[in-house]
Enzyme design. Structure first.
Site, short mmCIF file in Angstrom:
data_model
loop_
_atom_site.label_atom_id
_atom_site.label_comp_id
_atom_site.label_asym_id
_atom_site.label_seq_id
_atom_site.Cartn_x
_atom_site.Cartn_y
_atom_site.Cartn_z
N LYS A 61 0.84 -1.21 0.00
CA LYS A 61 0.00 0.00 0.00
C LYS A 61 0.87 1.26 0.00
O LYS A 61 0.64 2.19 -0.75
CB LYS A 61 -0.94 -0.03 1.21
CG LYS A 61 -2.05 -1.08 1.05
CD LYS A 61 -2.80 -1.39 2.33
CE LYS A 61 -3.75 -2.58 2.08
NZ LYS A 61 -4.44 -3.06 3.27
N GLN A 105 -4.52 -1.83 9.51
CA GLN A 105 -4.41 -3.17 8.91
C GLN A 105 -4.96 -4.23 9.86
O GLN A 105 -4.55 -4.30 11.02
CB GLN A 105 -2.94 -3.46 8.56
CG GLN A 105 -2.74 -4.74 7.80
CD GLN A 105 -3.38 -4.74 6.41
OE1 GLN A 105 -3.27 -3.76 5.66
NE2 GLN A 105 -4.06 -5.82 6.06
N ASP A 128 -11.08 2.36 4.04
CA ASP A 128 -11.39 0.93 3.91
C ASP A 128 -12.89 0.72 3.71
O ASP A 128 -13.32 -0.37 3.29
CB ASP A 128 -10.93 0.16 5.16
CG ASP A 128 -9.61 -0.56 4.95
OD1 ASP A 128 -9.27 -0.84 3.77
OD2 ASP A 128 -8.93 -0.85 5.94
#
Ligand code: NDP
Length: 301
Positions: A61, A105, A128
């Site tokens: 990412k 994460q 997200d």
């Protein structure tokens, strides 16, 4: 017809091509921002502990942010961090004007409630798309962050111009991050939607029969090679989300990545198929980058 000739007719949905197209657009957008004296979008990634797969995902990412000209900040904590400390850190990022998107994460260590963490991220920085407010907006068809993996799949449909209108779509998996939002998007009144959708899970009876009627099959299970040709309708579009590490002593890292689909078998029947790796995983990053740009552009709304 031989397996090879079927294989040749099949279209490989190459995530390298479709993700690069998304990134090329973002590169142009960032250039324009800079030309107008503006700062680029900024993604903050929080990584707790040192789970191997999480390390790989976060590194990718960060690398992809750099490729499109975004700023990114990686904030690491050891796996003993308390829930309270993590929530304080997220709140700091929520209030930081220079941060557009926040990503924590997953998975997180046992002492931390993932749901609390998801709900602590400002819905305006929730790149997200996991916050219940954004999930609700998605279900009701309002503009919002779309979870990166389903978003990536829709971007892939767009790139390869996969006709979805009126098709029977089957989604295997009902998680909040993949299967459920994908079923919502495919059933929505969108250019790459308007499908009649069936969503399957571990209690589904006659999975084989249901799958074999799908014009579009999306599998997000995590069971390597489970989807075989006998479950596929001739000419179906098959999208493999599954990522499982399987031991392989001959591989450099001692494992390799496998999808849910038995690729060589299914390639004999599918009209289009994603590879693993090199398919949906790359598009997930593309979806995340698009969401970060969306957060930047809508930060005052
Ligand atoms: P979850 O474990 O949350 O969900 C898996 C789903 O599969 C569940 O709904 C489960 O049913 C269903 N399922 C399990 N076994 C069967 C079965 N035998 N028949 C039918 N359904 C079954 O996983 P995620 O949604 O988070 O991820 C799914 C896969 O996708 C994983 O391999 C993951 O690594 C991968 N992934 C890949 C990404 C990418 O970028 N390519 C991004 C995110 C995930 P039930 O609800 O009843 O338990």
């Amino acid at each position: 017809m031989t397996a090879l000739s079927y294989f040749c007719k099949m279209k490989l949905l190459d995530g390298k091509l479709s993700s690069q197209a998304v990134k090329d657009d973002l590169i142009v957008q960032v250039k324009e921002l800079k030309q107008n004296g503006k700062r680029p979008p900024h993604l903050a990634c929080i990584l707790v502990g040192n789970n191997g797969a999480s390390e790989t995902y976060v590194a990718s990412k960060v690398k992809n942010c750099a490729e499109v000209g975004f700023q990114s900040t990686l904030i690491r904590y050891n796996d003993e961090i308390s829930e309270e400390e993590l929530l304080i850190a997220i709140n700091k990022l929520n209030n930081d004007e220079a941060v557009d998107g926040i990503l924590v994460q997953l998975p997180l260590p046992k002492q931390i409630s993932e749901q609390k963490v998801i709900e602590s991220i400002s819905p305006t920085k929730d790149v997200d798309g996991f916050h219940p407010i954004n999930a609700g907006k998605l279900v009701q068809g309002f503009p919002t962050f779309i979870p990166a993996t389903p978003y990536g799949m829709i971007l892939m449909f767009e790139y390869f111009d996969i006709d979805t209108k009126g098709k029977n779509a089957v989604v295997i998996g009902r998680s909040n991050i993949v299967g459920r939002p994908m079923s919502v998007l495919l059933s929505g009144n969108y250019k790459y939607g308007n499908c009649t959708v069936t969503i399957c899970h571990s209690h589904t009876k006659n999975l084989e029969e249901i799958c074999s009627k799908a014009d579009i099959l999306v599998t997000a299970i995590g069971n390597p090679g489970m989807i075989k040709a006998n479950m596929i309708k001739q000419g179906a579009v098959v999208i493999d989300v599954g990522i499982t590490r399987v031991e392989d002593a001959t591989a450099l890292r001692g494992f390799r990545i496998k999808g849910d689909v038995d690729f060589d078998d299914v390639a004999t029947k599918a009209s289009a198929l994603t590879p693993v790796p090199g398919g949906v995983g790359l598009m997930t990053i593309a979806g995340l980058l698009k969401n970060t740009m969306y957060a930047y552009l809508h930060k005052d709304q």
